[in-house]
Enzyme design. Structure first.
Site, mmCIF file in Angstrom:
data_model
loop_
_atom_site.group_PDB
_atom_site.id
_atom_site.type_symbol
_atom_site.label_atom_id
_atom_site.label_comp_id
_atom_site.label_asym_id
_atom_site.label_seq_id
_atom_site.Cartn_x
_atom_site.Cartn_y
_atom_site.Cartn_z
ATOM 1 N N HIS A 138 -0.404 0.918 -1.758
ATOM 2 C CA HIS A 138 0.557 2.077 -1.404
ATOM 3 C C HIS A 138 0.743 1.803 -2.831
ATOM 4 O O HIS A 138 1.388 2.257 -4.098
ATOM 5 C CB HIS A 138 2.327 1.275 -0.760
ATOM 6 C CG HIS A 138 2.058 0.958 0.418
ATOM 7 N ND1 HIS A 138 2.075 0.581 1.180
ATOM 8 C CD2 HIS A 138 2.140 2.022 1.942
ATOM 9 C CE1 HIS A 138 2.274 0.275 2.235
ATOM 10 N NE2 HIS A 138 2.321 1.564 2.725
ATOM 11 N N GLY A 139 -0.401 1.168 -3.527
ATOM 12 C CA GLY A 139 -0.769 1.348 -5.157
ATOM 13 C C GLY A 139 0.436 0.852 -6.062
ATOM 14 O O GLY A 139 0.760 0.855 -7.397
#
Length: 190
Positions: free
Chosen positions: A155-156
């Protein structure tokens, strides 16, 4: 007549004392037997809830940090989860110390996350605090994210060189487990 009543009352007191003494002994013996029986019943029930030997063996891990060069990290396993052990370079330590802790989402300094006398060794769980993915950056050639630490590809989330959350959905820093140096080159986690 007074002598006979005194003798009769003395015999009654003696019988009563003997009766009370016998009854007290029986009460104490019964309570003692019930207590011993209770222990024999409760002990197996309680002892079966104790962790098994294989669980106790996995409750701590020893890691030799002597072969880790500055800038390198190794992956180990602790309680069936990845563990990152990294030897920070002077530049990584300076970069981590340059960030004011007041500007961080989860406000911890590098000193809070390392041990006195071993400020160059960072030990963190290799599990992103967002949804439990394994971040990249511990192995050579992996993406380290915008801040040179770790990057979670799910999810970064971006972590800095001290494993602190800098950007992305992760709510907290990478967890630092309980650990101690048992020698200058070996740490025990757990």
């Amino acid at each position: 007549m007074a002598d006979t009543t005194a003798t009769a009352s003395t015999e009654t007191v003696a019988q009563t004392d003997d009766g009370i003494r016998r009854r007290d002994f029986l009460d104490i013996a019964a309570i003692g037997a019930a207590g011993v029986g209770g222990v024999f019943i409760v002990y197996p029930l309680v002892s079966q809830m104790a962790p098994s030997k294989d669980v106790l063996a996995a409750s701590s891990t020893e890691v030799d940090v002597s072969s880790i060069e500055p800038g390198q990290a190794i992956k180990a396993v602790f309680r069936k989860q990845p563990l990152f052990v990294k030897r920070l370079t002077d530049a990584e330590i300076a970069a981590a110390n340059a960030i004011p802790t007041g500007s961080l989402r989860d406000q911890e300094s590098l000193e809070d996350r390392t041990k006195e006398g071993h400020r160059d060794i960072l030990v963190t769980m290799g599990v992103c605090t967002h949804l439990g993915c394994v971040p990249l950056g511990a192995a050579e050639g992996e993406v380290k994210g915008e801040y040179g630490g770790y990057f979670c590809p799910c999810h970064g989330s971006h972590y800095d060189t001290a494993g602190r959350i800098m950007k992305g959905p992760a709510p907290t820093n990478l967890e630092v487990p309980e650990y101690e140096f048992i020698s200058d080159t070996v740490i025990q986690v757990g």
